[in-house]
Design an enzyme around this catalytic site. Structure first.
Site, short mmCIF file in Angstrom:
data_model
loop_
_atom_site.label_atom_id
_atom_site.label_comp_id
_atom_site.label_asym_id
_atom_site.label_seq_id
_atom_site.Cartn_x
_atom_site.Cartn_y
_atom_site.Cartn_z
N GLU A 174 0.85 -1.18 0.00
CA GLU A 174 0.00 0.00 0.00
C GLU A 174 0.89 1.23 0.00
O GLU A 174 2.13 1.13 0.09
CB GLU A 174 -0.96 -0.06 1.19
N ARG A 186 -11.56 -7.37 -4.52
CA ARG A 186 -10.84 -7.78 -3.32
C ARG A 186 -11.86 -7.95 -2.20
O ARG A 186 -12.93 -7.35 -2.24
CB ARG A 186 -9.81 -6.72 -2.90
#
Ligand SMILES: [Zn+2]
Length: 292
Positions: free
Chosen positions: A3, A281
């Site tokens: 991330e 996801r």
């Protein structure tokens, strides 16, 4: 997939070990030979992270744009002066040879022979970085960097980042907030863990349409994301729980509130955590703390 916080740590690392240095650039694997040729011998001016992408700017108007994607990774090594600001890929002192005599420190003998499919290798006088398996790795111009970044939403980790642009965008669409937070054009750098944790902390159901957010809620999502991602840069990993929520357990055994905790009790109310597919996801939430 890393991330945004880990990409920012990488950019810091590149800045501290390579900026101002002339780099030998190659593609041991061969797939990036033409790109490497354009960068070889140029000096790195700066490294910038925007969301999940990193831009390495060189002094010949060329920029190396890298998106690690799911499988990409950098590794580093070098001599004792080759130390990063962050611990990502902390130099492992690979490539050092034993000192010829008993006195004096070990001598840096240059990078080792490349192992595996190394797309790009950057080498300075003091160390090296190898890139393997990126989703994107290309040489662009500074003008093209501008265009690429204009397509991305504001990055919560950039100094004067525009939270208002995020608020306006997310509130303008009927698309559920859980989908919009994964859209890099709405906000750059959030991945699956931050999406789930930020929405839990703000008590917002991931299925809520963006248009049904109040402005103060949208602003709170932004500021919570800034706070959590800054913690991520500092810690080198994503920890969202407070000591109280961890109930005496170490950070690593209770790092998050809802992420990957399907069926387990909510750390605040005890309700079983739910999960579902959203934006390709799995998203996680507490049906009680995040009722709507
Ligand atoms: Zn709960």
């Amino acid at each position: 997939m890393p991330e945004g916080h880990s990409v920012h740590r990488l950019a810091k690392q590149f800045t501290s070990v390579f900026s101002g240095q002339r780099l030998a650039v190659s593609s041991p694997q061969g797939r990036f030979a033409a790109g490497a040729e354009q960068l070889d011998g140029a000096t790195l001016l700066s490294a910038l992270a925007h969301g999940k992408q990193m831009f390495l700017r060189f002094d010949n108007d060329r920029v190396l744009r890298v998106h690690l994607g799911l499988y990409g990774a950098w590794s580093f090594g070098g001599d004792a002066t080759f130390r990063g600001a962050s611990s990502i890929g902390a130099p492992r002192r690979v490539g050092e040879s034993e000192a010829p005599s008993e006195s004096g420190p070990p001598v840096y003998a240059g990078p080792p022979a490349p192992v595996g499919a190394v797309r790009v290798r950057l080498v300075s006088d003091h160390g090296w970085a190898d890139l393997r398996g990126p989703t994107a790795c290309e040489v662009i111009t500074t003008a093209e960097e501008k265009l690429a970044r204009a397509k991305l939403g504001p990055d919560p980790l950039q100094p004067r980042s525009d939270g208002s642009a995020f608020v306006a965008k997310i509130m303008a669409s009927i698309t559920p907030v859980g989908i919009q937070l994964m859209n890099q054009a709405v906000i750059a750098g959030i991945g699956n863990i931050y999406r789930a944790e930020v929405l839990f902390l703000q008590g917002i159901n991931p299925r809520r349409p963006g248009k049904l957010l109040r402005e103060d809620e949208a602003r709170a999502i932004w500021s919570e994301t800034v706070r959590l991602m800054k913690d991520g840069v500092r810690e080198g990993r994503i920890i969202t729980t407070t000591p109280e929520a961890r109930n005496g357990r170490p950070k690593r055994s209770a790092p998050n509130y809802v992420y990957k905790r399907t069926g387990e009790p909510c750390r605040r109310c005890g309700t079983a955590i739910l999960s579902d597919d959203m934006a390709a996801r799995t998203v996680y939430w507490c049906p009680s703390c995040q009722a709507d």
